[in-house]
Design a protein around this motif. Structure first.
Motif, PDB file in Angstrom:
ATOM      1  N   ILE A 125       0.820  -1.200   0.000  1.00  0.00           N
ATOM      2  CA  ILE A 125       0.000   0.000   0.000  1.00  0.00           C
ATOM      3  C   ILE A 125       0.864   1.265   0.000  1.00  0.00           C
ATOM      4  O   ILE A 125       0.517   2.276  -0.610  1.00  0.00           O
ATOM      5  CB  ILE A 125      -0.959  -0.009   1.221  1.00  0.00           C
ATOM      6  CG1 ILE A 125      -1.940   1.157   1.118  1.00  0.00           C
ATOM      7  CG2 ILE A 125      -0.211   0.029   2.528  1.00  0.00           C
ATOM      8  CD1 ILE A 125      -3.043   1.101   2.158  1.00  0.00           C
ATOM      9  N   HIS A 126       2.032   1.189   0.644  1.00  0.00           N
ATOM     10  CA  HIS A 126       2.882   2.378   0.729  1.00  0.00           C
ATOM     11  C   HIS A 126       3.230   2.917  -0.657  1.00  0.00           C
ATOM     12  O   HIS A 126       3.075   4.112  -0.942  1.00  0.00           O
ATOM     13  CB  HIS A 126       4.179   2.062   1.482  1.00  0.00           C
ATOM     14  CG  HIS A 126       3.981   1.403   2.813  1.00  0.00           C
ATOM     15  ND1 HIS A 126       3.566   0.089   2.946  1.00  0.00           N
ATOM     16  CD2 HIS A 126       4.138   1.868   4.067  1.00  0.00           C
ATOM     17  CE1 HIS A 126       3.480  -0.207   4.230  1.00  0.00           C
ATOM     18  NE2 HIS A 126       3.820   0.848   4.942  1.00  0.00           N
ATOM     19  N   GLU A 127       3.722   2.009  -1.501  1.00  0.00           N
ATOM     20  CA  GLU A 127       4.133   2.435  -2.844  1.00  0.00           C
ATOM     21  C   GLU A 127       2.930   2.869  -3.683  1.00  0.00           C
ATOM     22  O   GLU A 127       3.028   3.824  -4.470  1.00  0.00           O
ATOM     23  CB  GLU A 127       4.891   1.325  -3.566  1.00  0.00           C
ATOM     24  CG  GLU A 127       6.311   1.104  -3.098  1.00  0.00           C
ATOM     25  CD  GLU A 127       6.395   0.381  -1.767  1.00  0.00           C
ATOM     26  OE1 GLU A 127       5.375  -0.219  -1.340  1.00  0.00           O
ATOM     27  OE2 GLU A 127       7.466   0.424  -1.128  1.00  0.00           O
ATOM     28  N   VAL A 166       0.246   4.292  -2.633  1.00  0.00           N
ATOM     29  CA  VAL A 166      -0.156   5.623  -2.178  1.00  0.00           C
ATOM     30  C   VAL A 166       0.751   6.684  -2.805  1.00  0.00           C
ATOM     31  O   VAL A 166       0.283   7.719  -3.287  1.00  0.00           O
ATOM     32  CB  VAL A 166      -0.103   5.692  -0.634  1.00  0.00           C
ATOM     33  CG1 VAL A 166      -0.162   7.122  -0.133  1.00  0.00           C
ATOM     34  CG2 VAL A 166      -1.242   4.872  -0.036  1.00  0.00           C
ATOM     35  N   LEU A 167       2.041   6.404  -2.818  1.00  0.00           N
ATOM     36  CA  LEU A 167       2.977   7.354  -3.428  1.00  0.00           C
ATOM     37  C   LEU A 167       2.703   7.486  -4.918  1.00  0.00           C
ATOM     38  O   LEU A 167       2.653   8.605  -5.461  1.00  0.00           O
ATOM     39  CB  LEU A 167       4.425   6.897  -3.196  1.00  0.00           C
ATOM     40  CG  LEU A 167       5.504   7.802  -3.809  1.00  0.00           C
ATOM     41  CD1 LEU A 167       5.496   9.183  -3.162  1.00  0.00           C
ATOM     42  CD2 LEU A 167       6.896   7.176  -3.687  1.00  0.00           C
ATOM     43  N   LEU A 174      -0.089   6.891  -6.628  1.00  0.00           N
ATOM     44  CA  LEU A 174      -1.342   7.608  -6.869  1.00  0.00           C
ATOM     45  C   LEU A 174      -1.150   9.118  -6.654  1.00  0.00           C
ATOM     46  O   LEU A 174      -1.614   9.940  -7.459  1.00  0.00           O
ATOM     47  CB  LEU A 174      -2.442   7.078  -5.934  1.00  0.00           C
ATOM     48  CG  LEU A 174      -3.802   7.768  -6.030  1.00  0.00           C
ATOM     49  CD1 LEU A 174      -4.405   7.587  -7.411  1.00  0.00           C
ATOM     50  CD2 LEU A 174      -4.770   7.223  -4.959  1.00  0.00           C
ATOM     51  N   SER A 175      -0.448   9.461  -5.591  1.00  0.00           N
ATOM     52  CA  SER A 175      -0.195  10.885  -5.318  1.00  0.00           C
ATOM     53  C   SER A 175       0.587  11.528  -6.455  1.00  0.00           C
ATOM     54  O   SER A 175       0.250  12.617  -6.917  1.00  0.00           O
ATOM     55  CB  SER A 175       0.593  11.049  -4.009  1.00  0.00           C
ATOM     56  OG  SER A 175      -0.137  10.541  -2.933  1.00  0.00           O
ATOM     57  N   LEU A 176       1.629  10.819  -6.902  1.00  0.00           N
ATOM     58  CA  LEU A 176       2.478  11.385  -7.958  1.00  0.00           C
ATOM     59  C   LEU A 176       1.696  11.569  -9.256  1.00  0.00           C
ATOM     60  O   LEU A 176       1.856  12.589  -9.938  1.00  0.00           O
ATOM     61  CB  LEU A 176       3.702  10.490  -8.194  1.00  0.00           C
ATOM     62  CG  LEU A 176       4.740  10.481  -7.067  1.00  0.00           C
ATOM     63  CD1 LEU A 176       5.866   9.506  -7.390  1.00  0.00           C
ATOM     64  CD2 LEU A 176       5.309  11.882  -6.831  1.00  0.00           C
ATOM     65  N   LEU A 236      -1.584  12.049  -9.646  1.00  0.00           N
ATOM     66  CA  LEU A 236      -2.521  13.172  -9.524  1.00  0.00           C
ATOM     67  C   LEU A 236      -1.788  14.510  -9.467  1.00  0.00           C
ATOM     68  O   LEU A 236      -2.223  15.499 -10.067  1.00  0.00           O
ATOM     69  CB  LEU A 236      -3.399  12.981  -8.278  1.00  0.00           C
ATOM     70  CG  LEU A 236      -4.353  11.770  -8.326  1.00  0.00           C
ATOM     71  CD1 LEU A 236      -5.072  11.586  -6.999  1.00  0.00           C
ATOM     72  CD2 LEU A 236      -5.364  11.924  -9.453  1.00  0.00           C
TER      73      LEU A 236
END
Lengths: 173, 492
Positions: free
Chosen positions: A2-4, A6-7, A9-11, A13
């Protein structure tokens, strides 16, 4: 993990936002006199995007509230008491077995702490706050045998960063 | 709109004090931040006790100084629509400076290192490192600053309500809900109204928790519920920093139309977004408490939903509005307008990892890791501070010679020097890189607020230190320019 995700998805967007700003910035110094048309066209798109994002946001928010960590918990789980103290963990049992459901009953004898469970690769698996006067129940089932670290996740004073204990998970049988 | 009236001398001097003090404190506290990252990178040696003192000073100073600078933005533009009572500016500044002296004394003389969030009962558990007196000085200092801001926002409320009659009218509710054909309230009034509502409530919550902690320091029998204080602390902290951004963004609403010669139209979507955010900004604070399982679970769930719904409308309205007004506008960029545009990008992009972190399943593995300073540094450094710098540079550019008192005519652009251009882009790249290293560190599960890191994590801090050096260097250039030119700042 999940950590990667999340990163990532953030990047993605954030890159979308950056693209919009760079595009407008590049075209900003050219003059289009008919601002009314630009505004009408733009705000029409915005209103559609606005509605889409609100609906999508609320649906995603509701959809991701399944499987929350707040209980109810497995009544047959192994109970382990964890009390945070400046600056160490007092743990009733530091061992568990793979696939054994565990409830950590987490509290504090003094200030706010945070119990973070880290695997051997220093990856945070789960966490919960440790507070005076309250017991937070953290349910977790270890999937792999090995040495885990219990670290403090809430600033609790000058030795906060050294408030670390080990926890051992053994193979079944 | 009526032509601009000159600022009275006292108000101008006060606002320039706000600007100058804020710029200098921002620079100093960025240096403190750089020292902390360099220490985590093991490039310099900072003892843990001093590290946590620096951390307390950095967080506390940045929060209150951002509030100070943003209040200057609000006052400067609000006085175009209302009659504000100038002595309030000085009372706020006096209380602010007195509070800052007490806070710095508590940290660097008294050794207080309880973090600016002062989570109860940490202030009373110094274990000999800091005394009750040091904790008292810190809390009283924060209280004084809070009282100053409270008086400030009460004056903002008085001035707006005197001019617009009621809160619903100032928020444009007749136009929004009753299809009133009355002229829409200006963006500054809408934003100012939202800010005074939420900040008065937020500051009062902060004052309550500070007084509770203060009494408990001297009368331990006076029991305080740690979960209640945690709620009050985060309600105050969340509302205050968000309201700070909402004040700073007024500079964008006011100045981009002047730079482009276009109108930033207040419409129903704009009004609806601000009204919705006024309510939701107060409802989302439990997303700071998602890992407090003793909290009612419905609060975490509602915080998740509200967090998604809160951040989006206002940002879309503002970011989309900014992009629209700038697109093919023939704008001549100067340092102020460029910083404002970068700031809107920083704010819009920075909230994305914040909103994602407000998902319980994500929060479980990201809460209190460096992911958190990652997203707030993104929207505060690249967003808020850039916005405030844009306003400061607008102020020091002096009066507009070509269109002296007409806000609807394009502004008299000051060409950027090579130093301006370099400093702005170095600041932007530095702040994005610096924040990204926090986000990457959070992805690697590095906890926040650790003075010393495991060897596996040091490389992140080392790269962050390089980006931090860029920020400090660029900021030094910008702050020197701002301070030197303050005496020639705008009079209008």
């Amino acid at each position: 993990m999940i950590h990667e995700n999340v990163l990532l998805l953030s990047l993605v967007l954030m890159a979308g936002v950056l693209f919009a700003f760079v595009y407008v910035f590049i075209h900003s110094t050219k003059l289009e006199q008919d601002y009314a048309s630009i505004a009408k066209n733009s705000y029409s798109k915005r209103d559609k995007l606005f509605g889409f994002i609100i609906i999508a946001g609320v649906l995603i928010a509701i959809g991701t509230t399944r499987g929350l960590p707040y209980g109810p918990h497995n009544a047959n789980a192994k109970q382990i008491d964890v009390i945070g103290k400046q600056w160490y963990w007092e743990i009733s049992d530091t061992t568990a077995t793979v696939n054994q459901p565990i409830i950590f009953n987490v509290g504090s004898a003094d200030v706010n702490h945070g119990l973070g469970i880290y695997d051997k690769d220093l990856r945070l698996l789960t966490q919960v706050q440790a507070m005076p006067d309250y017991t937070n129940k953290l349910a977790y089932t270890f999937k792999e045998a090995g040495e885990y670290k219990l670290m403090c996740m809430e600033y609790c004073g000058l030795v906060h960063h050294s408030m670390i204990s080990t926890f051992t998970v053994n193979d079944e049988g | 709109m009526s032509p601009l009236q000159p600022l009275n001398k006292s108000a101008r001097l006060a606002i320039l004090c706000y600007v100058g003090i804020s710029a200098i404190v921002f620079l100093l506290m960025m240096i403190v931040g750089l020292v902390m990252r360099a220490s985590q990178a093991q490039l310099i040696g900072v003892p843990p006790q001093f590290f946590y003192q620096l951390m307390t000073a950095h967080g506390g100073s940045m929060i209150v100084t951002s509030g100070l600078a943003a209040s200057a933005v609000l006052w400067y533009f609000l006085r175009r629509y209302t009659n504000l009572y100038t002595p309030i500016l000085w009372i706020n500044l006096g209380l602010f400076l007195t509070g800052v002296v007490l806070i710095l004394g508590s940290i660097f003389i008294g050794g207080f290192a309880g973090a600016w969030t002062f989570l109860f009962p940490l202030p009373s558990h110094g274990l000999g490192i800091w005394s009750t007196g040091a904790a008292t000085a810190f809390i009283v200092g924060l209280l004084l600053i809070g009282v100053g801001f409270l008086i400030f926002y009460l004056e903002v409320a008085r001035a707006i309500l005197k001019e617009y009659g009621s809160i619903p009218k100032a928020l444009g509710w007749p136009q929004l809900f009753k299809n009133s054909s009355d002229t829409m309230p200006p963006a500054t009034i809408v934003a100012g109204t939202m800010v005074f509502i939420v900040n008065i409530l937020g500051i009062l919550a902060g004052a309550v928790v500070l007084v509770l902690i203060l009494i408990n320091l001297y009368v331990p029998r006076f029991e305080v519920d740690p979960l209640l204080t945690k709620n009050l602390t985060y309600f105050f902290g969340h509302v205050f920093i968000n309201a700070t951004i909402y004040q700073a963004v007024i500079a964008v609403y006011e100045l981009l139309p002047q730079y482009t010669g276009r109108t930033w139209k207040v419409n129903k979507v704009f009004l609806a977004a601000w009204t919705a955010s006024s309510l939701m900004v107060m409802a989302v604070y439990p997303h700071h408490l998602m890992m407090d399982f003793a909290m009612p679970s419905w609060m975490a769930i509602s915080a998740q939903i509200f967090s998604y719904a809160n951040g989006i409308p206002l940002i879309i309205v503002t970011a989309w509005g900014a992009l629209t007004i700038v697109h093919r506008s023939g704008i001549k960029w100067d340092a102020a307008s460029l910083l404002l545009m970068i700031a809107i990008f920083g704010w819009s992009a920075g909230v994305i990892p914040a909103i994602i972190d407000a998902t319980v399943a994500v929060n479980k593995v990201m809460h209190n890791t460096l992911w958190v300073p990652g997203h707030f540094h993104f929207y505060l450094l690249t967003g808020l501070v850039a916005m405030l710098l844009g306003f400061m540079i607008y102020m020091i550019n002096g009066d507009d010679q070509s269109a002296p008192i007409n806000p609807n005519k394009p502004i008299d652009v000051k060409p950027m020097t090579a130093a301006d251009t370099s400093a702005i882009w170095v600041y932007t790249l530095g702040s994005i890189g610096f924040s990204m290293m926090f986000l990457i560190s959070g992805t690697a599960s590095v906890p926040r607020r650790w003075a010393e890191h495991f060897p596996e994590w040091i490389v992140y801090s080392q790269v962050a230190t390089v980006f931090g050096s860029f920020i400090v260097l660029a900021m030094l250039i910008l702050v020197i320019k701002i301070v030197i030119r303050l005496p020639k700042a705008r009079t209008l």
